[in-house]
Write a protein that holds these residues in place. Structure first.
Motif, PDB file in Angstrom:
ATOM      1  N   UNK A   1      -4.746   0.582   0.079  1.00  0.00           N
ATOM      2  CA  UNK A   1      -5.535  -0.571  -0.347  1.00  0.00           C
ATOM      3  C   UNK A   1      -4.795  -1.821   0.113  1.00  0.00           C
ATOM      4  N   UNK A   2      -5.486  -2.688   0.853  1.00  0.00           N
ATOM      5  CA  UNK A   2      -4.889  -3.950   1.272  1.00  0.00           C
ATOM      6  C   UNK A   2      -5.092  -4.976   0.161  1.00  0.00           C
ATOM      7  N   UNK A   3      -4.089  -5.766  -0.048  1.00  0.00           N
ATOM      8  CA  UNK A   3      -4.181  -6.844  -1.028  1.00  0.00           C
ATOM      9  C   UNK A   3      -4.180  -8.168  -0.272  1.00  0.00           C
ATOM     10  N   UNK A   4      -5.243  -8.948  -0.460  1.00  0.00           N
ATOM     11  CA  UNK A   4      -5.359 -10.240   0.194  1.00  0.00           C
ATOM     12  C   UNK A   4      -5.861 -11.266  -0.812  1.00  0.00           C
ATOM     13  N   UNK A   5      -5.518 -12.502  -0.569  1.00  0.00           N
ATOM     14  CA  UNK A   5      -6.015 -13.603  -1.379  1.00  0.00           C
ATOM     15  C   UNK A   5      -7.263 -14.141  -0.692  1.00  0.00           C
TER      16      UNK A   5
ATOM     17  N   UNK B   1     -14.078   1.131   7.962  1.00  0.00           N
ATOM     18  CA  UNK B   1     -14.164   0.603   6.599  1.00  0.00           C
ATOM     19  C   UNK B   1     -12.845   0.830   5.867  1.00  0.00           C
ATOM     20  N   UNK B   2     -12.460  -0.149   5.045  1.00  0.00           N
ATOM     21  CA  UNK B   2     -11.199  -0.060   4.312  1.00  0.00           C
ATOM     22  C   UNK B   2     -11.352  -0.708   2.951  1.00  0.00           C
ATOM     23  N   UNK B   3     -10.334  -0.493   2.094  1.00  0.00           N
ATOM     24  CA  UNK B   3     -10.376  -0.997   0.727  1.00  0.00           C
ATOM     25  C   UNK B   3      -9.561  -2.280   0.604  1.00  0.00           C
ATOM     26  N   UNK B   4     -10.112  -3.221  -0.181  1.00  0.00           N
ATOM     27  CA  UNK B   4      -9.477  -4.504  -0.425  1.00  0.00           C
ATOM     28  C   UNK B   4      -9.284  -4.709  -1.909  1.00  0.00           C
ATOM     29  N   UNK B   5      -8.121  -5.208  -2.278  1.00  0.00           N
ATOM     30  CA  UNK B   5      -7.864  -5.618  -3.650  1.00  0.00           C
ATOM     31  C   UNK B   5      -7.596  -7.106  -3.645  1.00  0.00           C
ATOM     32  N   UNK B   6      -8.356  -7.845  -4.415  1.00  0.00           N
ATOM     33  CA  UNK B   6      -8.208  -9.295  -4.454  1.00  0.00           C
ATOM     34  C   UNK B   6      -7.012  -9.668  -5.307  1.00  0.00           C
ATOM     35  N   UNK B   7      -6.207 -10.614  -4.850  1.00  0.00           N
ATOM     36  CA  UNK B   7      -5.025 -11.039  -5.601  1.00  0.00           C
ATOM     37  C   UNK B   7      -5.386 -11.932  -6.760  1.00  0.00           C
TER      38      UNK B   7
END
Length: 160
Positions: free
Chosen positions: A73-77, A154-160
């Protein structure tokens, strides 16, 4: 004197040729040694080797469940550009540097029945097109796997 010299040279030559000849006993010893090694190798080959780790048998009815925790899971703001808001885990199907391209993919996804949203990452100046967003990671992984037939990256994102 010549006779003695010729006689000595002939004896030396005869002695040299007879001493260099390999004896039959040397061949026999080498042959027996090779046979003994071959027999020892066969004996070891017929022995059973002990199993160190026990074999665990499982019935065929067991179902293997995919380990969701290994999914990256990528974490991006990111900030919302167009959409209702993000939950803990989002499925990103496209990334664009031009907002119009992101809006085009968003309208395509909405026509297919997805609640597509657009988020912007200001640090890398990329628009992320999000097909679906979830509170639980396992639901997001399942959705990402379904979307990969149409969007292989497609990939997963986690919002900071």
């Amino acid at each position: 004197m010549k006779k003695y010299l010729v006689l000595c040279v002939s004896l030396c030559i005869a002695f040299a040729f007879t001493s260099c000849k390999s004896s039959e006993s040397a061949y026999r010893k080498a042959y027996e040694k090779a046979q003994a090694q071959e027999n020892n190798g066969e004996e070891y080959g017929n022995e059973e080797i002990a199993v160190v780790a026990p074999v665990v048998e499982r019935p065929a009815t067991d179902v293997v469940v995919d380990n969701v925790d290994n999914v990256p899971v990528r974490t991006e703001n990111v900030s919302m550009v167009n959409g209702d808001g993000l939950r803990n885990f989002s499925v990103v199907v496209g990334s664009f540097s031009v907002q119009a391209n992101a809006e085009g993919l968003q309208s395509t996804l909405r026509n297919q029945g997805y609640e597509a949203q657009i988020a912007f990452n200001p640090s890398i100046e990329m628009y992320r097109v999000i097909a679906a967003t979830f509170d639980i990671k396992s639901d997001a992984v399942r959705s990402r796997n379904e979307l990969r037939s149409q969007f292989p990256d497609a990939w997963l994102l986690s919002n900071q």
